[in-house]
Enzyme design. Structure first.
Site, short mmCIF file in Angstrom:
data_model
loop_
_atom_site.label_atom_id
_atom_site.label_comp_id
_atom_site.label_asym_id
_atom_site.label_seq_id
_atom_site.Cartn_x
_atom_site.Cartn_y
_atom_site.Cartn_z
CD GLU A 156 -2.98 1.10 2.20
OE1 GLU A 156 -2.86 0.31 3.15
OE2 GLU A 156 -3.72 2.09 2.21
CG ASP A 157 1.62 2.80 3.26
OD1 ASP A 157 0.61 3.15 2.63
OD2 ASP A 157 1.62 2.55 4.48
#
Ligand code: MN
Length: 486
Positions: free
Chosen positions: A79-80
């Protein structure tokens, strides 16, 4: 690489539970996460890697298996960071990638307000049904977020804390993972309702010294009296703040009516010892009427078993004593995790991550049927999250019902036919009306009339469960159709 002390601490905890663990693989996962998050900061200004490391540590403390600790270290990577789920798959295999992907999906929510809440719930239940491990990683993720909530803006603090109290904590509770439930509740409570939190804390601080004194004295009295008994351990336990708050609200903030702010817990070797020790305790301290609870013979639906009794001690103080085996203690704190751990450390048992909770299937089923968000939310809140009561069939099976449920709810929960044909009910050997509100530990027997085909439409006015309401409405519709045909 930084935070190697923290990493070593994690490895030590994990290795204690899993001596055969592949240490290099966990180190490799840390390195991967470390490089991926390099340069990223948390809202607190700390290096981002602190977070996955803390999540992995929570998982290790819960005795989850090494692959979950690895997934915990990697859970925010897709996600990051620039790395994808395929990268995780390539480096750590499909099982770890599956878990990381699940956590990522649980975390990305675009909805707002009530819809977001329902969407979150929905995903959570599906995740539990698919693979409980994903939800456990999410719990640990949430725990660390709550621990570091001060760094976030106030409105975000509130939203995350509320969601934790309304969704995460009850689900942890229903899975029997008491340690996680209590941690989440205690952390979130402060942000959701700071006034009530302070008020509870104040009462706790004021009452605690006296209670502790009583506890200490009673413990030493017991130690002497039980010295010839097969006791493994005696210790005091204190009620956690959030559940003390609920008790206080129920008793109009009268701390004098709360009998279990502190309790003595006795751990025994086996079940017969539990009963013999209960007998000894009742010889020295008089039990309060109606406060002896045998959750060994009749465990709660989440699996909780223990003997509880509330007694007057030698000085007339009221105190609760809980007696259980080590296995029961582990099950009470770790719930499904305890069973799971025992299963996985014994290799002859095949791993089975599939859940065993009928209520989760029911919720998912209900989602498919439900088109109305509001109605769905209400039914979830009523059936799953509100206070529950536990009643018994004449054979001693436990039935889990919402607060204020009636014999009709009981009947339909067991079988639709039992509901349709119900003509009266016997609760604790007494005939009662069908709209009677059942109470904890009631023994309920349903009297049926085999000739009867359809339920009474009036029942809709007092039933509390969705399942009963649905059956009754459906059956009445069928009845109308039949009449129409004729
Ligand atoms: Mn995270």
């Amino acid at each position: 690489m930084l935070y190697l002390n923290e990493l070593n601490e994690l490895l030590t905890i994990a290795q204690k539970n899993y001596p055969d663990m592949d240490v290099e693989e966990v180190k490799k996962a840390y390195e991967f996460a470390y490089q991926a998050h390099l340069g990223q900061k948390r809202a607190s200004g700390e290096d981002y890697i602190i977070h996955p490391l803390a999540v992995a540590k929570h998982l290790a403390i819960l005795k989850t298996e090494p692959s979950m600790i690895i997934a915990g270290l990697l859970h925010d990577v897709p996600e990051d960071t620039k790395y994808t789920i395929e990268d995780v798959n390539k480096n750590f295999g499909s099982d770890v990638a599956f878990m990381v992907d699940g956590v990522t999906k649980l975390g990305t929510l675009k909805y707002r307000g009530e819809e977001r809440y329902i969407e979150n719930l929905r995903r959570m239940f599906i995740a539990i049904a698919e693979d409980l491990r994903v939800v456990l990683i999410k719990f640990s993720d949430r725990l660390h977020s709550l621990e570091t909530l001060d760094a976030l803006p106030v409105n975000k603090q509130y939203r995350i804390a509320l969601e934790s109290l309304e969704i995460y904590a009850p689900i942890a509770g229903r899975l029997g993972i008491r340690d996680v439930q209590e941690s989440i509740e205690n952390l979130a409570f402060k942000y959701v309702n700071s006034q009530e939190y302070e008020r509870t804390l104040l009462i706790n601080e004021k009452e605690y010294p006296l209670k502790e004194k009583i506890l200490k004295k009673d413990q030493s009295v017991l130690l002497k009296k039980l010295k010839d008994q097969p006791v493994v351990q005696i210790y005091g336990r204190t009620k956690h703040i959030y559940s003390l708050y609920h008790k206080l609200v129920r008793h109009n903030w009268d701390i004098g009516s709360v009998h279990d702010m502190v309790a003595i817990r006795i751990i025994t070797k086996n079940i017969p010892d539990c009963y013999s020790i209960l007998g000894v305790i009742h010889q020295i301290w008089k039990p309060l009427r109606g406060r002896v609870k045998d959750y060994i013979a009749q465990p709660k639906p989440n699996g909780y078993s223990s003997l509880h009794t509330t007694v007057f001690d030698q000085d007339g103080h009221v105190i609760e004593v809980q007696i259980r085996t080590k296995e029961m203690e582990d099950a009470a704190r770790y719930g499904i995790l305890a069973h799971w751990y025992y299963k996985t450390v014994q290799p002859q048992n095949k791993k089975n991550h599939k859940h065993q909770f009928k209520w989760i299937d029911e919720i998912i089923q209900r989602q498919h049927e439900s088109t109305n968000y509001k109605e769905y939310l209400q039914s979830i809140k009523n059936d799953i999250f509100k206070d529950h009561i536990f009643v018994f069939t004449p054979r001693g099976d436990v039935i889990d019902l919402p607060y204020n449920a009636t014999p009709i709810d009981f009947a339909y929960t067991i079988h639709s036919d039992l509901g349709h044909k119900c003509i009266s009910a016997i609760v604790n050997n007494q005939i009662v009306s069908l709209d009677t509100k059942l109470r904890n530990n009631d023994v309920v027997k349903i009297i049926t009339n085999k000739q009867r085909k359809y339920p009474n439409a009036d029942w809709l006015q007092f039933v509390k469960t969705k399942i009963a309401g649905d059956y009754i409405r459906r059956s009445i519709q069928q009845q109308k159709k039949q009449l129409y045909k004729k």
